[in-house]
Design a protein around this motif. Structure first.
Motif, PDB file in Angstrom:
ATOM      1  N   UNK A  88       0.819  -1.199   0.000  1.00 53.99           N
ATOM      2  CA  UNK A  88       0.000   0.000   0.000  1.00 53.99           C
ATOM      3  C   UNK A  88       0.861   1.260   0.000  1.00 53.99           C
ATOM      4  N   UNK A  89       0.432   2.264  -0.785  1.00 54.32           N
ATOM      5  CA  UNK A  89       1.128   3.548  -0.815  1.00 54.32           C
ATOM      6  C   UNK A  89       0.468   4.576   0.096  1.00 54.32           C
ATOM      7  N   UNK A  90      -0.801   4.364   0.414  1.00 56.73           N
ATOM      8  CA  UNK A  90      -1.549   5.293   1.265  1.00 56.73           C
ATOM      9  C   UNK A  90      -1.533   4.748   2.683  1.00 56.73           C
ATOM     10  N   UNK A  91      -0.595   5.221   3.494  1.00 52.01           N
ATOM     11  CA  UNK A  91      -0.380   4.691   4.827  1.00 52.01           C
ATOM     12  C   UNK A  91      -0.755   5.744   5.860  1.00 52.01           C
ATOM     13  N   UNK A  92      -1.708   5.412   6.728  1.00 50.43           N
ATOM     14  CA  UNK A  92      -2.070   6.314   7.809  1.00 50.43           C
ATOM     15  C   UNK A  92      -1.060   6.177   8.942  1.00 50.43           C
ATOM     16  N   UNK A  93      -1.090   7.160   9.847  1.00 48.28           N
ATOM     17  CA  UNK A  93      -0.147   7.136  10.957  1.00 48.28           C
ATOM     18  C   UNK A  93      -0.355   5.898  11.830  1.00 48.28           C
ATOM     19  N   UNK A  94      -1.604   5.510  12.027  1.00 44.65           N
ATOM     20  CA  UNK A  94      -1.877   4.321  12.839  1.00 44.65           C
ATOM     21  C   UNK A  94      -1.295   3.083  12.177  1.00 44.65           C
ATOM     22  N   UNK A  95      -1.512   2.957  10.868  1.00 43.07           N
ATOM     23  CA  UNK A  95      -0.963   1.813  10.143  1.00 43.07           C
ATOM     24  C   UNK A  95       0.561   1.846  10.151  1.00 43.07           C
ATOM     25  N   UNK A  96       1.117   3.046   9.981  1.00 47.00           N
ATOM     26  CA  UNK A  96       2.568   3.176   9.993  1.00 47.00           C
ATOM     27  C   UNK A  96       3.146   2.779  11.348  1.00 47.00           C
ATOM     28  N   UNK A  97       2.450   3.134  12.427  1.00 46.82           N
ATOM     29  CA  UNK A  97       2.908   2.767  13.762  1.00 46.82           C
ATOM     30  C   UNK A  97       2.875   1.249  13.954  1.00 46.82           C
ATOM     31  N   UNK A  98       1.808   0.610  13.490  1.00 44.30           N
ATOM     32  CA  UNK A  98       1.711  -0.843  13.592  1.00 44.30           C
ATOM     33  C   UNK A  98       2.793  -1.523  12.755  1.00 44.30           C
ATOM     34  N   UNK A  99       3.016  -1.002  11.543  1.00 42.40           N
ATOM     35  CA  UNK A  99       4.073  -1.554  10.700  1.00 42.40           C
ATOM     36  C   UNK A  99       5.452  -1.343  11.321  1.00 42.40           C
ATOM     37  N   UNK A 100       5.626  -0.235  12.012  1.00 39.44           N
ATOM     38  CA  UNK A 100       6.912   0.049  12.655  1.00 39.44           C
ATOM     39  C   UNK A 100       7.193  -0.940  13.775  1.00 39.44           C
ATOM     40  N   UNK A 101       6.161  -1.260  14.539  1.00 38.40           N
ATOM     41  CA  UNK A 101       6.318  -2.272  15.587  1.00 38.40           C
ATOM     42  C   UNK A 101       6.684  -3.610  14.969  1.00 38.40           C
ATOM     43  N   UNK A 102       6.005  -3.952  13.859  1.00 43.95           N
ATOM     44  CA  UNK A 102       6.303  -5.215  13.190  1.00 43.95           C
ATOM     45  C   UNK A 102       7.710  -5.212  12.610  1.00 43.95           C
ATOM     46  N   UNK A 103       8.124  -4.083  12.016  1.00 42.75           N
ATOM     47  CA  UNK A 103       9.468  -3.991  11.447  1.00 42.75           C
ATOM     48  C   UNK A 103      10.532  -4.164  12.518  1.00 42.75           C
ATOM     49  N   UNK A 104      10.328  -3.534  13.658  1.00 39.10           N
ATOM     50  CA  UNK A 104      11.287  -3.683  14.746  1.00 39.10           C
ATOM     51  C   UNK A 104      11.278  -5.099  15.302  1.00 39.10           C
ATOM     52  N   UNK A 105      10.107  -5.718  15.354  1.00 44.01           N
ATOM     53  CA  UNK A 105      10.027  -7.103  15.813  1.00 44.01           C
ATOM     54  C   UNK A 105      10.794  -8.025  14.865  1.00 44.01           C
ATOM     55  N   UNK A 106      10.635  -7.800  13.555  1.00 48.03           N
ATOM     56  CA  UNK A 106      11.382  -8.583  12.573  1.00 48.03           C
ATOM     57  C   UNK A 106      12.879  -8.389  12.773  1.00 48.03           C
ATOM     58  N   UNK A 107      13.285  -7.141  12.957  1.00 47.35           N
ATOM     59  CA  UNK A 107      14.696  -6.860  13.170  1.00 47.35           C
ATOM     60  C   UNK A 107      15.247  -7.509  14.419  1.00 47.35           C
ATOM     61  N   UNK A 108      14.516  -7.440  15.516  1.00 50.13           N
ATOM     62  CA  UNK A 108      14.975  -8.024  16.773  1.00 50.13           C
ATOM     63  C   UNK A 108      15.063  -9.546  16.690  1.00 50.13           C
ATOM     64  N   UNK A 109      14.037 -10.171  16.094  1.00 51.13           N
ATOM     65  CA  UNK A 109      14.026 -11.641  16.008  1.00 51.13           C
ATOM     66  C   UNK A 109      15.138 -12.149  15.091  1.00 51.13           C
ATOM     67  N   UNK A 110      15.245 -11.573  13.896  1.00 42.17           N
ATOM     68  CA  UNK A 110      16.262 -12.028  12.944  1.00 42.17           C
ATOM     69  C   UNK A 110      17.670 -11.757  13.468  1.00 42.17           C
TER      70      UNK A 110
END
Length: 287
Positions: A64-86
Motif C-alpha cells: 500500500x502507498x496510502x499509509x495512515x499514521x496508525x498503520x505506519x505505527x503498527x508496521x513500525x512495531x512489526x518492522x522492529x520485531x522482525x529486526x529483533x528476532x532475525x
C-alpha cells in the motif's frame, strides 16, 4: 490475504539482511551492547522506532502507498520485531549469544545490532521493491518462440553476468569484513554443527532475497537465461562463488595462508560466506 502478508514479511526480512548484515560482524557493537545500561537501550529502541515510523509513513515494506499514521505505527512495531528476532537468531548462529550469556548482555546486543536491520525492513519497499508489470505476459511472447531465439551465446552471457555480479557483490562485503578480527573470533567459538546451520541460513537468505522478495522485477529475474538459471541451482552456484570470494579475501588480507590446516580455511570461509552471500545476492539484483 495471508499470501500477501507473507510476501510483505519476506520482503521486509530480505531488506533487513541487505542493510543489516555488515554490522552483525562488528565486535564494537557487540561490546557496546554488552555494557550498555537500560537507559541507553531504551533510547536506542525509541530512536529506532521514530526513524522507522517516519520511513513507514512514506513507504514501508507494504504494497500500500496510502499509509495512515496508525498503520505506519503498527508496521513500525512489526518492522522492529522482525529486526529483533532475525538479529537474535543470527547472533545465536554466530555463537555471540549462548545459553550462558547474561540476559542483560543478550538484550543489549540484540537491540543495538537490530537498528540497521529494522531500518532495512522499513526501506525495503521504498528503494528495492519493483512491482511486476501487469503486461508482462504479453511482452514475454510465445515460450517456443523465445526458446528458438535463445542462443548459446546468450546463455553464456547470462551465466557470466550472474557470476560477475555475484563476485562483485560478495567481494565488496567481504572486503569490509575480512581484514578485521571478527572472523577469527567467531571461528574460535563456532562448532561444526553450527557451521552447517550457517550454510543453510546463507542459502535460504540468498534465495529469499533474489527469488521471493519481489526486488528488482522478480519475474524478469526468473526469465533470465543462463546455465544455472533455475532458482535452486543458481542459488547454490552463487553461494559457491561467494565462498570463493570470501576465501580469496581472507588470503588477500593474510588472515589465512596456504600453510594453515584445511579445517581453519573451512571455518573462516563459511563464516565470512554468510555476509558475502548476501552481497552476492545484492549484486545479482542489480543486473
Amino acid at each position: 490475504m495471508w499470501s500477501r502478508e507473507l510476501d510483505d514479511l519476506i520482503r521486509g526480512v530480505s531488506g533487513g539482511f541487505l542493510f543489516g548484515i555488515p554490522l552483525l560482524y562488528t565486535m564494537e557493537v557487540w561490546w557496546i551492547g554488552s555494557f550498555s545500561g537500560r537507559r541507553y537501550m531504551l533510547v536506542a529502541l525509541i530512536t529506532t522506532f521514530v526513524v522507522v515510523l517516519l520511513l513507514n509513513r512514506m513507504a514501508g515494506f507494504r504494497h500500500s502507498k496510502d499509509v495512515r499514521w496508525v498503520d505506519a505505527a503498527m508496521d513500525s512495531v512489526e518492522a522492529m520485531a522482525i529486526g529483533l528476532v532475525c538479529t537474535g537468531l543470527l547472533l545465536v548462529l554466530l555463537r555471540e549469544i549462548t545459553a550462558e550469556t547474561p540476559l542483560r548482555e543478550i538484550l543489549g546486543k540484540v537491540i543495538f545490532e537490530s537498528v540497521p536491520f529494522s531500518l532495512g525492513v522499513a526501506l525495503a519497499n521504498q528503494f528495492l521493491y519493483r512491482p511486476s508489470d501487469d503486461n508482462q505476459g504479453d511482452q514475454e511472447g510465445d515460450p517456443q518462440e523465445r526458446d528458438t531465439q535463445t542462443t548459446d551465446q546468450e546463455t553464456l552471457r547470462g551465466t557470466a553476468a550472474d557470476i560477475g555480479a555475484t563476485l562483485v557483490g560478495a567481494l565488496i562485503i567481504a572486503f569490509n569484513i575480512s581484514p578485521t578480527e571478527e572472523i577469527p573470533m567467531l571461528a574460535a567459538a563456532v562448532a561444526p554443527p553450527w557451521l552447517l546451520l550457517i550454510m543453510a541460513a546463507s542459502l535460504v537468505i540468498s534465495y529469499g532475497i533474489v527469488f521471493e522478495s519481489n526486488f528488482a522485477d522478480q519475474q524478469k529475474r526468473r526469465q533470465q537465461q543462463g546455465i544455472f538459471q533455475q532458482p535452486i541451482s543458481e542459488t547454490v552456484a552463487s553461494y559457491l562463488v561467494s565462498l570463493l570470494a570470501a576465501a580469496f579475501m581472507l588470503w588477500f588480507f593474510q588472515q589465512l595462508s596456504f600453510s594453515d590446516p584445511w579445517t581453519m580455511w573451512l571455518h573462516h570461509t563459511l563464516l565470512l560466506g554468510l555476509p558475502a552471500t548476501v552481497g552476492g545476492a545484492a549484486g545479482r539484483l542489480a543486473i
